[in-house]
Motif scaffolding. Sequence first.
Motif, PDB file in Angstrom:
ATOM      1  N   TRP A 150       5.199  95.718  55.295  1.00 35.62           N
ATOM      2  CA  TRP A 150       5.936  96.836  55.601  1.00 35.62           C
ATOM      3  C   TRP A 150       7.430  96.479  56.062  1.00 35.62           C
ATOM      4  CZ3 TRP A 150       8.026  97.802  60.648  1.00 35.62           C
ATOM      5  CH2 TRP A 150       8.567  98.978  60.855  1.00 35.62           C
ATOM      6  N   PHE A 151       7.424  95.285  56.865  1.00 32.95           N
ATOM      7  CA  PHE A 151       8.704  94.641  57.499  1.00 32.95           C
ATOM      8  C   PHE A 151       9.273  94.156  56.533  1.00 32.95           C
ATOM      9  CE2 PHE A 151      10.497  91.319  60.356  1.00 32.95           C
ATOM     10  CZ  PHE A 151      11.564  92.204  61.103  1.00 32.95           C
ATOM     11  N   ILE A 152       8.794  93.658  55.441  1.00 33.94           N
ATOM     12  CA  ILE A 152       9.679  93.283  54.167  1.00 33.94           C
ATOM     13  C   ILE A 152      10.432  94.284  53.688  1.00 33.94           C
ATOM     14  CG2 ILE A 152       9.717  92.406  51.918  1.00 33.94           C
ATOM     15  CD1 ILE A 152       7.562  90.462  52.621  1.00 33.94           C
ATOM     16  N   PHE A 153       9.899  95.538  53.566  1.00 34.69           N
ATOM     17  CA  PHE A 153      10.440  96.469  52.867  1.00 34.69           C
ATOM     18  C   PHE A 153      11.500  97.079  53.871  1.00 34.69           C
ATOM     19  CE2 PHE A 153       6.600  96.892  49.848  1.00 34.69           C
ATOM     20  CZ  PHE A 153       7.123  96.775  48.926  1.00 34.69           C
ATOM     21  N   TRP A 154      10.979  97.091  55.061  1.00 42.69           N
ATOM     22  CA  TRP A 154      12.114  97.696  56.088  1.00 42.69           C
ATOM     23  C   TRP A 154      13.363  96.996  56.287  1.00 42.69           C
ATOM     24  CZ3 TRP A 154      11.648 101.417  60.431  1.00 42.69           C
ATOM     25  CH2 TRP A 154      12.429 101.261  61.365  1.00 42.69           C
ATOM     26  N   GLU A 155      13.251  95.685  56.176  1.00 39.10           N
ATOM     27  CA  GLU A 155      14.491  94.928  56.226  1.00 39.10           C
ATOM     28  C   GLU A 155      15.372  95.096  55.046  1.00 39.10           C
ATOM     29  OE1 GLU A 155      15.260  94.414  59.454  1.00 39.10           O
ATOM     30  OE2 GLU A 155      15.907  92.508  59.166  1.00 39.10           O
ATOM     31  N   MET A 156      14.492  95.279  53.847  1.00 44.20           N
ATOM     32  CA  MET A 156      15.065  95.217  52.343  1.00 44.20           C
ATOM     33  C   MET A 156      16.228  96.429  52.191  1.00 44.20           C
ATOM     34  SD  MET A 156      12.903  94.840  48.770  1.00 44.20           S
ATOM     35  CE  MET A 156      12.117  93.472  49.057  1.00 44.20           C
ATOM     36  N   LEU A 177      16.919  87.926  55.579  1.00 46.52           N
ATOM     37  CA  LEU A 177      16.665  89.034  55.049  1.00 46.52           C
ATOM     38  C   LEU A 177      15.864  88.709  53.763  1.00 46.52           C
ATOM     39  CD1 LEU A 177      20.190  90.724  55.034  1.00 46.52           C
ATOM     40  CD2 LEU A 177      18.484  91.206  56.288  1.00 46.52           C
ATOM     41  N   PRO A 178      14.910  90.016  53.540  1.00 43.08           N
ATOM     42  CA  PRO A 178      13.768  89.519  52.754  1.00 43.08           C
ATOM     43  C   PRO A 178      14.134  89.748  51.345  1.00 43.08           C
ATOM     44  CG  PRO A 178      13.745  91.893  53.493  1.00 43.08           C
ATOM     45  CD  PRO A 178      15.024  91.298  54.190  1.00 43.08           C
ATOM     46  N   VAL A 179      14.992  88.881  50.747  1.00 44.64           N
ATOM     47  CA  VAL A 179      15.275  88.824  49.402  1.00 44.64           C
ATOM     48  C   VAL A 179      14.784  87.537  48.808  1.00 44.64           C
ATOM     49  CG1 VAL A 179      17.284  90.385  49.092  1.00 44.64           C
ATOM     50  CG2 VAL A 179      17.704  88.106  50.026  1.00 44.64           C
ATOM     51  N   MET A 213      21.163 101.960  44.420  1.00 41.99           N
ATOM     52  CA  MET A 213      20.532 103.356  44.985  1.00 41.99           C
ATOM     53  C   MET A 213      19.179 103.410  44.463  1.00 41.99           C
ATOM     54  SD  MET A 213      22.598 105.726  46.372  1.00 41.99           S
ATOM     55  CE  MET A 213      22.288 107.218  46.123  1.00 41.99           C
ATOM     56  N   LEU A 214      18.769 103.057  43.386  1.00 42.44           N
ATOM     57  CA  LEU A 214      17.310 102.919  42.803  1.00 42.44           C
ATOM     58  C   LEU A 214      16.715 101.785  43.778  1.00 42.44           C
ATOM     59  CD1 LEU A 214      17.649 103.521  39.196  1.00 42.44           C
ATOM     60  CD2 LEU A 214      16.666 105.060  40.867  1.00 42.44           C
ATOM     61  N   PHE A 215      17.289 100.788  43.945  1.00 46.93           N
ATOM     62  CA  PHE A 215      16.685  99.470  44.607  1.00 46.93           C
ATOM     63  C   PHE A 215      16.521 100.139  46.032  1.00 46.93           C
ATOM     64  CE2 PHE A 215      17.089  95.531  47.096  1.00 46.93           C
ATOM     65  CZ  PHE A 215      16.045  94.895  46.539  1.00 46.93           C
ATOM     66  N   MET A 216      17.240 100.874  46.735  1.00 46.41           N
ATOM     67  CA  MET A 216      16.961 101.471  47.881  1.00 46.41           C
ATOM     68  C   MET A 216      15.993 102.270  47.942  1.00 46.41           C
ATOM     69  SD  MET A 216      19.778 103.051  50.635  1.00 46.41           S
ATOM     70  CE  MET A 216      20.217 104.386  49.580  1.00 46.41           C
TER      71      MET A 216
END
Lengths: 513, 496
Positions: free
Chosen positions: A138-144, B398-400, A119-122
């Motif tokens: 932005w895209f990295i966070f978006w997919e993350m 995926l961005p990990v 939950m915190l990671f999200m």
Amino acid sequence: MIVEALLAVTLLSAFAVFLAPDKIAGKLAFVLSLLPAAGSIWMYSAFDGSGNALLAGGKLAFEETFKWVTFGPYALNWHVGLDGISMPLLVLTTVLTPLAILAAWTPIQSRQSQFFGLMLFMEMSLLGVFSALDFFIWFIFWEMVLVPMYFLIGIWGGPRRKYAAIKFFVYTNVASLLMFIGFIALVFGLGDSISSLDMPAIAQALNSGQLGSLGGIDAGTLKALAFFAMFIGFGVKVPIVPFHTWLPDAHVEAPTPVSIMLAGVMLKMGTYALLRFNFTMLPGVAKDYAFIIALVAVVSVIYGALLALAQSDLKRIVAYSSVSSMGYVILGLVAFNMYGVGGATFQMVAHGLISGLMFMAVGVIYNTTHTRMVSDMSGLADKMPITVAVFVAGAFGYMGLPLMAGFAAEFFIFVGAFHSTVLAGNALALFTGAAMFGIVIVAGYLLFAMQRTLFGPFRLETDYEVGRASFHDVAPLVVLILLVILLGVQPNIFYHMIQDAVGKMALLPGGGA
Amino acid sequence: MAAFAWPDWAALAPAIVLGLTALLLLVVDSIYPHTRDNPILAGISALGAVVAGGLAAWFLASGTGENPISLYGNAMVVDTMSLFFVLIFTSVTALVSVASYDYLKGNSYQAEYYTLVVLAATGMTLMASSNSLATVFISLELASLPSYALVAVLKKNRGSVEAGLKYFLIGALSSAIFAYGISLVYGVTGHLQLDLIATTLGSGFDGLGGVLGIGVLMVLGGFAFKTASVPFHFWAPEAYEGAPAPISGFLSSASKAAGFAVAFRVFVTAFPIGEVGSTIDWVLAFQILAIVTMTLGNFAAATQDKVKRMLAYSSIGHAGYVLIGLAALYGGNNSGVLSGAMLHLLVYGFMNTGAFLFIALVEYWGVGRTFEDYNGLAEKAPIACLAMTVFLFNLAGLPVGAGFMSKYILFGAAVGAGFWWLAAVGAINSALSLFYYSRVVKAMWIEDPEGDFTIRSTPTGLYVAVVAAAVVTVALLFAFGPVADTAYNAAAALFA
């Protein structure tokens, strides 16, 4: 380094919770999640930005840039900052997360440290989405965001959780890929006029007509193709009809706290991105195709509401009504004036709080009754007075009762839609009228569901003792309803900065405010 | 006193170190023959690879190769691209050597095993530096012959032997085709050296266009074999499945990268499309191959029941992505697409090797091979399963970790070259791959374990290798800057 600190604290909290024993994970996560909440409220009070983050003349709060990767002629930089559009969403995320974590204490009874860590990671990924201003970051966070969501639904969800998780995962991933291709085509179409994937730079270059052709496709067609690739890509997340089919599955199977985050914040990623990319970067296309977009918005409003009307599961009712509410956001965006876009942005926050509240209330009811079917219960009001009172108040918020946040948002959207020059001549009154009729359907199904489940003589088909819900279940409900009323009475808490940020953007298609 | 100047051949130091390491391993074997558990062998092999890789990294950092160094009458060349690929090969070799220490415990022929691995790595290093079709062929064989033996190294295992035989037969066939192609190209141009071939082609090849075309296509076939691309991909699923898992990782990561290293250099340098495009449009051929390879690999992977075989097909799919690097050339973004492909190979070297090493770990524990056998594994081995999750999500883009960067840079570069449809096909495949990769993740984390299987030991070598690969995969995301820069410059130099 304020935004970085916010992200780092959230990420470290996530790791700390991962490593904590299951017994204390929930409590630890709640305490740690108060840190970013306090941080973002402090940031709100220290907010000194003005204008729109992507447009010339915008002054960002907490802006930070440094070099990360150069790839040939393009630099991918770490670039974060907040304007009046992202600041309210950032606060929404950090405020909703601790409440969702509290709501998870009762239903989550296995692998708690993993759950609360995710939950915190999200939360961290969501904060990144709202603060990043370089496309790649932005895209990295978006997919993350997808990664924790997949596990949260897949591990702790309902009986069909595996199906729902993979459907959500693949569906939204396809959408991201489509959006990526559309956006990157624009970047390369801009040629030498940009040297980075910086979103403000790209937005300004596009708005000053620098787009060239790419691979034999001329600038005009390229713009339209990119617009629709991105519109569909983001539309899946919103979701707009007909790309909404993942949502009821994900919502129904997800545990309550995850539904809260999904409806409360994740759906806003889609509308936020539409606002930032489609409507700010390609306003001309948005204007040209205003009729189609408005049609999609109205269909989402009406069809989502009708679907909600047909459900017998409380959670499904709330889930489908999200489709309907997000349709209003699209309508406000395509109206493309200050009231419309401002109202749309405000609706993102308002709906975030109200839908979070509704899911939470349904969750509390389910925790005690172990059913969500409307036909299985009636007369809960006598047994759980506070929960039911908040549920009713939240439902009225959904219907847009004045002095609640939903009213302010929808009022601005309708005012914007009626005054829209972009929509003018496109059967404007019909669209807006039809969208307003959506509220009547919302009122219909919510009142109907409430009347059957909450009032009348007490009856419960499942064999459980119904008592008062525990304090940590009810407290977040009360906090949320107070916030909804606060924003309804005092919309300027956010509306002021929103208006400042959308003001210039609303002028892009050449209409007046 | 005049400054001491290194001789030019010192630029081949990584290959020399690897070659000496292979010989040293044989010496150790003659001192301690028939050993069945030998940390010295694994240590020497890993150390040799690390030293060779360190030298390559040092050369890259200090700018050796920015002006290509020609050796042996221009038959070899050391430039940024060759050093970049050496980094990939040596990293994979080091990981595989460390992991093999546990995997091979109790097996005979250990010294031979490590020697063959390091010899194959030597061959790959030379492949990346080959600047003449003759050296290409010789170094390709130097890399291939040990590989055949390595696949069949588990002599008493029928699957291993069968896979080795199949690999060898198809390898022999494709080598023959490749050699014949070289002879045809030589017949038309009278040269084996890549730049001279291009020069000769520039002054015309009257009447011999057909011969040249067939020659180029046959050379292309040779590369298709080495990179496990359609139409010479049949060996890959069998070989990867039958081989010991560390060797599967070695072949599918390092050997594939070596094939691409040569393909990039040969096609870009020797057959400039401006000269041969009207006769044999090899870019078009690569476009077809890229689409067919990625689609076939991904669709086949989605239907597998066994994890190792799924990874084998997914490795074909990734070969298809990397082929975009050649298929999207000459659209105006040459350095972008080629370096995108190189970056993907680098990241793939860690994420794919890591995934196969996780399979090795699972085989070591004696867990079964199907998806169902992995059910609930995360409860018993959370660290290893976390690493595997990192690999799988990276493979899916995926961005990990850096797998996200390399895949999207590659697709983005293809769009930038105007080949948006190549990127679109790649995107569809990528989304499909998320489906089958997440099946493993689902089994490990979401499903409940079946039976009362317990894990008795935590083998150090395998754990070190798996965790190291995962850490590098993630860390590369943050350190992508210098890597991307190097790759871009390397690719740009090839077109200069």
